[in-house]
Design a protein around this motif. Structure first.
Motif, PDB file in Angstrom:
ATOM      1  N   SER B 289       0.818  -1.209   0.000  1.00 46.91           N
ATOM      2  CA  SER B 289       0.000   0.000   0.000  1.00 46.91           C
ATOM      3  C   SER B 289       0.846   1.251   0.000  1.00 46.91           C
ATOM      4  N   PHE B 290       1.969   1.218   0.702  1.00 46.94           N
ATOM      5  CA  PHE B 290       2.714   2.465   0.840  1.00 46.94           C
ATOM      6  C   PHE B 290       3.791   2.654  -0.203  1.00 46.94           C
ATOM      7  N   THR B 291       3.987   1.671  -1.084  1.00 45.12           N
ATOM      8  CA  THR B 291       4.837   1.919  -2.252  1.00 45.12           C
ATOM      9  C   THR B 291       3.993   1.935  -3.505  1.00 45.12           C
ATOM     10  N   ARG B 292       2.710   1.714  -3.320  1.00 37.31           N
ATOM     11  CA  ARG B 292       1.757   1.779  -4.421  1.00 37.31           C
ATOM     12  C   ARG B 292       2.110   0.870  -5.565  1.00 37.31           C
ATOM     13  N   ARG B 293       2.609  -0.309  -5.274  1.00 38.03           N
ATOM     14  CA  ARG B 293       2.770  -1.300  -6.310  1.00 38.03           C
ATOM     15  C   ARG B 293       2.608  -2.670  -5.677  1.00 38.03           C
ATOM     16  N   GLU B 294       2.337  -3.617  -6.538  1.00 37.99           N
ATOM     17  CA  GLU B 294       2.212  -4.969  -6.018  1.00 37.99           C
ATOM     18  C   GLU B 294       3.564  -5.466  -5.564  1.00 37.99           C
ATOM     19  N   VAL B 295       3.515  -6.356  -4.605  1.00 36.90           N
ATOM     20  CA  VAL B 295       4.761  -6.822  -4.013  1.00 36.90           C
ATOM     21  C   VAL B 295       5.552  -7.650  -5.038  1.00 36.90           C
ATOM     22  N   PHE B 296       6.864  -7.547  -4.952  1.00 41.07           N
ATOM     23  CA  PHE B 296       7.743  -8.279  -5.868  1.00 41.07           C
ATOM     24  C   PHE B 296       7.832  -9.738  -5.438  1.00 41.07           C
ATOM     25  N   GLY B 297       7.634 -10.622  -6.386  1.00 41.60           N
ATOM     26  CA  GLY B 297       7.883 -12.027  -6.070  1.00 41.60           C
ATOM     27  C   GLY B 297       6.789 -12.662  -5.236  1.00 41.60           C
ATOM     28  N   TYR B 298       5.538 -12.442  -5.642  1.00 41.81           N
ATOM     29  CA  TYR B 298       4.427 -13.033  -4.884  1.00 41.81           C
ATOM     30  C   TYR B 298       4.565 -14.546  -4.705  1.00 41.81           C
ATOM     31  N   PRO B 299       4.855 -15.311  -5.784  1.00 44.14           N
ATOM     32  CA  PRO B 299       4.960 -16.764  -5.558  1.00 44.14           C
ATOM     33  C   PRO B 299       6.075 -17.108  -4.577  1.00 44.14           C
ATOM     34  N   ALA B 300       7.187 -16.369  -4.663  1.00 45.01           N
ATOM     35  CA  ALA B 300       8.298 -16.653  -3.752  1.00 45.01           C
ATOM     36  C   ALA B 300       7.896 -16.377  -2.323  1.00 45.01           C
ATOM     37  N   LEU B 301       7.160 -15.290  -2.122  1.00 45.82           N
ATOM     38  CA  LEU B 301       6.748 -14.959  -0.760  1.00 45.82           C
ATOM     39  C   LEU B 301       5.806 -16.018  -0.204  1.00 45.82           C
ATOM     40  N   VAL B 302       4.863 -16.471  -1.042  1.00 51.54           N
ATOM     41  CA  VAL B 302       3.930 -17.497  -0.565  1.00 51.54           C
ATOM     42  C   VAL B 302       4.683 -18.775  -0.225  1.00 51.54           C
ATOM     43  N   LEU B 303       5.542 -19.199  -1.148  1.00 52.29           N
ATOM     44  CA  LEU B 303       6.267 -20.449  -0.918  1.00 52.29           C
ATOM     45  C   LEU B 303       7.203 -20.324   0.271  1.00 52.29           C
ATOM     46  N   ALA B 304       7.770 -19.126   0.466  1.00 58.33           N
ATOM     47  CA  ALA B 304       8.648 -18.939   1.626  1.00 58.33           C
ATOM     48  C   ALA B 304       7.868 -19.114   2.918  1.00 58.33           C
ATOM     49  N   MET B 305       6.661 -18.552   2.973  1.00 61.03           N
ATOM     50  CA  MET B 305       5.890 -18.703   4.214  1.00 61.03           C
ATOM     51  C   MET B 305       5.499 -20.154   4.441  1.00 61.03           C
TER      52      MET B 305
END
Lengths: 190, 644, 336
Positions: B289-305
């Protein structure tokens, strides 16, 4: 929002009070490390027989403050093991000495009687520990001895030891209501 | 009427009528009875949030007292008995009454909003969980204030916490309280999993879910697998040893004190990740929200969690390196403990990449994210250090570990504060004051580092944990004094936050529905959300739901507004599947929670508690499961027909 | 070092640095861990600085100048180009490499520290609530040395400790010499170390064990082999026989009051194993498990009211007349 604050207060207070009432155990949980308790009794109050001249005096069953204190009873248990009371009394079943977990008390079951027993000793082999144990330690032992026959509240009595199990836990021992008559050992032993 | 999702938004008149009907159907009753019977996930969630913050403050007061005692050597502010109760309740309350419940609570409030549902799955269970949690928390603090607080540490190692060395009922209270709060966490986890899998708005396939929802989902699964172990250990094993004389932890009769450690830490290590993973989701939301863009590497973030969720179950022996575990076994856990740093590092790099190419706005939530990076990375690095067996044998059970654990846990608290500033407008319709927010942030980050950084050195200089005092010749005095001053700064920062929240609740600047121009669905609801959440359940067209919607945004039509009807969708693609009716508000969850209390409170004193409890539980459970009216049955057959 | 000298030293904490610290290694075990620690913290500091700088730079390089800039300026939803992907993958790969290096170093350090070499001096340590029972075993019973809270070791010779617990879990930890090992009831654990420089090293119990966990310390006295042998020979003797009437009276006080219920003095009828062995109490540097220097005044205070020094300790407070106390102190001082 107003409803919420009033209701929240009510609910929290209510739960706290309920929890508190159910947990009230200040006496049970106090850890009294140092105290200078009075010595056993005023003169003449410790009786070794029930027979008295004059009209019968109704005996008020006393309970010492130590018996409502879990720390004191557990210290008594520790001392019982460390000072080898089990050498004669085993773990309450008796052997060389009389059993401590039954309902027969040769010299009386009141705390002050047991105190005298430990401090003064008794005929037929009970040593006198006076001067070797502090008064607080004796009262702790008294509380533990009474717990062996279920005479202290269940939530105060100790659980199992961390040793091989040789006896039931004191907190699961049914109360062995002390018999009121004091029997000299010569009339009870063959 | 079909539940297909092709109709366009309806006219204004239809909207007004629908609004009134939904309002009537989904609102609870007014007054105290409404407060006690509500099953609205937002009201229950807000209660959870406020209650767990209250426990945070109470546990923090314990810590304040501890730091006061430790500020100087041989201090006499509190004696050993009271100090032992203070640190035990501090740890127990922070972990069981604040950290996990707060993270779950934010999920209970926001996950249904973020997935586009009208309520969370199993709403009565949700209310029941809160009451159970409240009873357990009051039990713990009530015990502390009555000198019956547990005093053997939050981890309650046997034989110290066993029947021979902990007289009285203190540890029994701990054992039963743990189970209470567990029940609340377990039901919360179940609700989140079912909501996320089956109640998402159409079009929100799994790869379009917000990262906070993914974080809560992973956390919920961890809760399901980890928490039963501590319930087993405390309420069954430890209470068994203490109450009925079992010998599970008695070596003389074939038991083993290490059994407790294994059971506890098999729960205990995933527990800290249960606290931490939701915070990772929060960071993603704020950064987006505060950089006004979608997060980089959505699949990586999901798989990391997800990887963290699995890996966290393979680390527990690193709490036991100083025991007799064999060297080869310990080395395995060194490897896994180091390995879990990889997904965490990956996530941090993805966030930095997101910020790098964005236009960040340095509002308070973003400041807290930066604070998270600064603080958590220190904690993570010291974590890799203590993963090594030889180093851990020097650092274990010293203030080095106290420093490490607070750095990582506060690494979760920074995003939590950030998310408070972020979501406060949604919760209340008003902004938190920005200047006070910045003051809060600076005081907090300075306080945290002033308090906990010196502890690294104290630990390596020999200061062990859980000591109520220390001798002057050890030389630990000056650093302890510094740490205690830092604790005062933390207290100040929390006071600033409380003042900010109290004032802004009534008189803060008004915020609209989406004051941050954020992408996720909760910002499509009003601020604060109406009881029914969304007037029309939207159809999601992309990962950033509000940024990727088309001007003619399709919505779901056809759900009934005269009863509480929700849409059930498929797991992978969120295609509409069936309709489900939610129950109306009821007092039964509160009664059930009281009945559960009637089981566990007597269990502190007697094994007969099981019998008493079963007797008390039967009526409310029967009331809970009592079938509904014939009208309901007709509705169910209709929806089953529709699903086919 | 005499008790008086230790007492002076203990009153000057700033001049007693490093005697209880993992950062001042005095033996090869602690030395290797210290080296590992230095490598790890330097690498960690570099990593932290790089990550924080990257985060700060990312935040500040293109941030919105005004807080309330128009909302319609939204970034494209693209991923930021192949450069960013390479950077993230590269950083993650670097992380994996660093962790691997740590892992290798950890395992190598661990292996080097595990197996005690042959010819190590065996010592048995049993943890009690809240003191350390120390025994130098021997195949001949009359050569066994029993002492408490103070362990003498010869420098340059490895020492292997056999650790057991009498009650709850404790943990033995002299940070200058070696990492800790828990004393777990039902288990016997082993710990070995070697002291390479002479000196006094303090350690403390490192596993929460109850009320006086905070004051369950011990001292390791590392001394040249000749001094160690002399000390051991002295410890093997029975207690000195009292020479004058005051010390004789002191022994009578000991044997006729509560002391004898818990403490033993070899060569007298006192043989209880409940509390520490006092046969050579006078030769120890501290009393009450490292809490107080062993001086006459401290000993008096400890005997009369241990609960004010270590509340919760198992030693009861003792009512003892002043004359008896002086005699007792005189006797205990002769027990070197």
């Amino acid at each position: 929002m107003r409803h919420w604050s009033a209701a929240a207060r009510l609910a929290l207070c209510g739960s706290a009070v309920a929890a508190g009432l159910s947990l009230y155990g200040c006496q049970r949980e106090e850890r009294r490390f140092t105290e200078w308790p009075p010595t056993a009794t005023a003169e003449g109050a410790v009786r070794e027989v029930e027979l008295q001249p004059g009209p019968p005096v109704r005996r008020v069953a006393t309970r010492s403050a130590y018996e409502e204190n879990a720390y004191a009873v557990s210290e008594g248990k520790r001392l019982y093991g460390q000072f080898n009371c089990s050498g004669c009394h085993f773990h309450g079943g008796g052997g060389i000495g009389p059993p401590l977990m039954d309902d027969e008390w040769i010299y009386g079951s009141q705390p002050e009687n047991i105190f005298e027993t430990i401090v003064e000793g008794r005929p037929n082999g009970m040593p006198s520990f006076g001067g070797r144990l502090s008064v607080q330690q004796v009262w702790q032992l008294v509380a533990y001895v009474r717990s062996m026959s279920g005479l202290v509240p269940k939530d105060v009595a100790p659980g199992r030891d961390d040793h091989m199990q040789v006896t039931a836990q004191e907190q699961q021992t049914d109360q062995a209501r002390p018999k009121q008559s004091f029997q000299p050992p010569s009339t009870t032993r063959p | 009427m079909s539940a297909e999702t092709i109709e366009l938004a309806s006219t204004a008149e239809d909207d007004t009528r629908m609004r009134l009907e939904l309002e009537r159907t989904w609102s609870g009753r007014p007054g105290l009875i409404g407060w006690l019977t509500t099953t609205d996930h937002k009201r229950v969630g807000l209660r959870y949030i406020i209650t767990s913050f209250a426990f945070f403050i109470l546990a923090g007061l314990n810590a304040g007292l501890m730091r006061l005692q430790l500020a100087r050597p041989e201090s006499h502010i509190v004696g050993p008995d009271r100090y032992d109760q203070l640190f035990t309740v501090h740890g127990t309350a922070m972990m069981f009454l604040f950290a996990v419940p707060m993270m779950t609570a934010l999920g209970l409030y926001f996950v249904p909003l973020m997935v586009g549902a009208r309520n969370i799955a199993f709403p009565r269970l949700n209310a029941f969980g809160y009451w159970t949690y409240l009873i357990g928390g009051c039990l713990l603090f009530g015990a502390l204030y009555l000198n019956t607080g547990p005093d053997t540490g939050w981890f309650a190692y046997v034989p110290l916490s066993g029947p021979a060395f902990s007289p009285g009922k203190r540890v029994d209270i701990w054992a039963q309280m743990v189970t209470f709060t567990e029940i609340a966490a377990l039901v919360g986890a179940i609700e989140i999993i079912v909501t996320v899998f089956k109640n998402r708005a159409p079009g929100m396939s799994l790869n379009r879910m917000p990262l906070f929802v993914w974080a809560e989902l992973v956390t919920a699964f961890m809760i399901l697998f980890a928490l039963p172990w501590v319930a087993l250990g405390s309420t069954v094993f430890l209470a068994g040893d203490r109450l009925i004389g079992t010998h599970l932890f008695n070596p003389a009769e074939g038991g083993d004190p290490l059994l407790w450690q294994h059971v506890f830490w098999f729960f205990g290590h995933p527990e800290v990740y249960i606290v931490f993973v939701p915070a990772l989701g929060m960071v993603s939301e704020i950064v987006q929200s505060f950089t006004r863009r979608e997060v980089f590497g959505y699949p990586a973030l999901v798989l990391a969690m997800i990887a963290q969720g699995f890996l966290s179950f393979g680390l527990w022996v690193h709490h036991m390196f100083a025991t007799t575990v064999p060297e080869l076994g310990a080395s395995f856990f060194t490897a896994t403990s180091a390995m879990i740093a990889i997904p965490i590092a990956l996530q941090i790099f993805c966030w930095i990449a997101t910020i790098w190419n964005g236009r960040p706005r340095l509002r308070t939530p973003m400041l807290f994210v930066l604070g998270f990076v600064i603080t958590f990375v220190i904690g993570g690095l010291t974590g890799v250090m203590v993963a090594s067996v030889p180093f851990d044998l020097q650092a274990h059970d010293t203030y080095f570990v106290v420093a490490h654990l607070h750095y990582v846990l506060l690494g979760a608290v920074f995003p939590m504060f950030g998310i408070f500033y972020y979501w406060f407008p949604k919760l209340t319709g008003r902004f938190l004051d920005e200047r006070l927010g910045k003051l809060h942030f600076w005081l907090f980050i300075i306080g945290v580092n002033l308090t906990f950084f010196p502890m690294h050195f104290l630990g390596l200089q020999g200061m062990t944990r859980r000591i109520y005092t220390y001798l002057p010749e050890t030389g630990w005095g000056p650093l302890n004094l510094l740490a205690s001053c830092g604790a005062l700064v933390i207290v100040l920062s929390v006071l600033v936050f409380l003042a900010n929240a109290a004032r802004s609740w009534r008189t803060g600047a008004l915020a609209g529905d989406n004051p941050w121009d954020a992408p996720s669905l909760e910002w499509a609801a009003s601020s604060p959300p109406r009881p029914y959440n969304f007037l029309h359940i939207p159809v999601v067209q992309g990962r950033a739901a509000l940024w990727s919607r088309t001007p003619d945004w399709p919505v779901v039509t056809g759900l009934r507004t005269d009863i509480r009807e929700i849409l059930v969708t498929t797991v992978l693609d969120a295609a509409p599947d069936s309709r489900h009716r939610h129950p109306d508000d009821t007092i039964v969850p509160l009664l059930t929670a009281l009945a559960v209390g009637a089981t566990f409170i007597p269990l502190i004193f007697t094994p007969w508690g099981v019998v008493i409890g079963t007797a008390c539980l039967l009526p409310p459970l029967v009331a809970w499961a009592w079938p509904r009216s014939p009208e309901h049955d007709e509705q169910r057959s209709e929806e089953q027909g529709a699903a086919v | 070092m005499s008790a008086d000298a230790l007492g002076t030293l203990l009153q000057q904490p700033l001049q007693f640095p490093g005697a209880h610290s993992a950062l001042a290694p005095a033996g090869p075990q602690a030395e290797r861990v210290h080296a590992l620690w230095q490598f790890m913290w330097i690498v960690s500091a570099v990593v932290w600085v790089v990550v924080v700088l990257a985060a700060l730079y990312a935040t500040f390089r293109r941030r919105m100048p005004a807080v309330d800039a128009p909302l319609e300026q939204r970034e494209p939803l693209s991923s930021g180009g192949p450069g960013m992907l390479t950077a993230v993958i590269g950083a993650t790969a670097a992380t994996i490499v660093v962790l691997f290096v740590f892992l290798i170093l950890d395992f190598r350090t661990g292996r080097a520290l595990t197996t005690p070499p042959a010819g190590a001096l065996p010592i048995k340590v049993t943890g009690h609530q809240w003191w350390w029972d120390v025994q130098y075993p021997s195949s001949r019973p009359d050569q066994i040395v029993t002492t408490a809270n103070e362990i003498h070791v010869p420098i340059g010779r490895p020492v292997v400790l056999e650790l057991a617990s009498a009650d709850v879990i404790h943990s033995f930890w002299p940070p200058n010499l070696v990492g800790k090992r828990d004393l777990i009831p039902g288990y016997t654990s082993t710990l070995w170390f070697r002291a390479d420089s002479a000196g006094l090293y303090r350690g403390q119990c490192a596993e929460f064990c109850g009320y006086q966990h905070a004051k369950m310390a011990f001292y390791i006295v590392a001394e040249p082999p000749e001094k160690f042998t002399a000390w051991l020979a002295q410890q093997r003797d029975s207690a000195h026989t009292p020479a004058d009437s005051l010390t004789r009276r002191g022994r009578e006080v000991f044997l006729s009051s509560s002391c004898v219920m818990c403490h033993s003095i070899q060569g007298t009828p006192a043989g209880s194993r409940v509390g520490p062995d006092l046969t050579h109490l006078g030769s120890r540097l501290t009393i009450a498990a490292g809490t107080l220097p062993n001086t006459r005044g401290n000993l008096a205070g400890w005997i009369v009211d241990p609960q004010s020094i270590k509340p919760g300790a198992e030693m009861p407070s003792n009512q003892i007349s002043p004359d008896d106390l002086q005699a007792l102190l005189a006797y205990l001082e002769t027990l070197r």
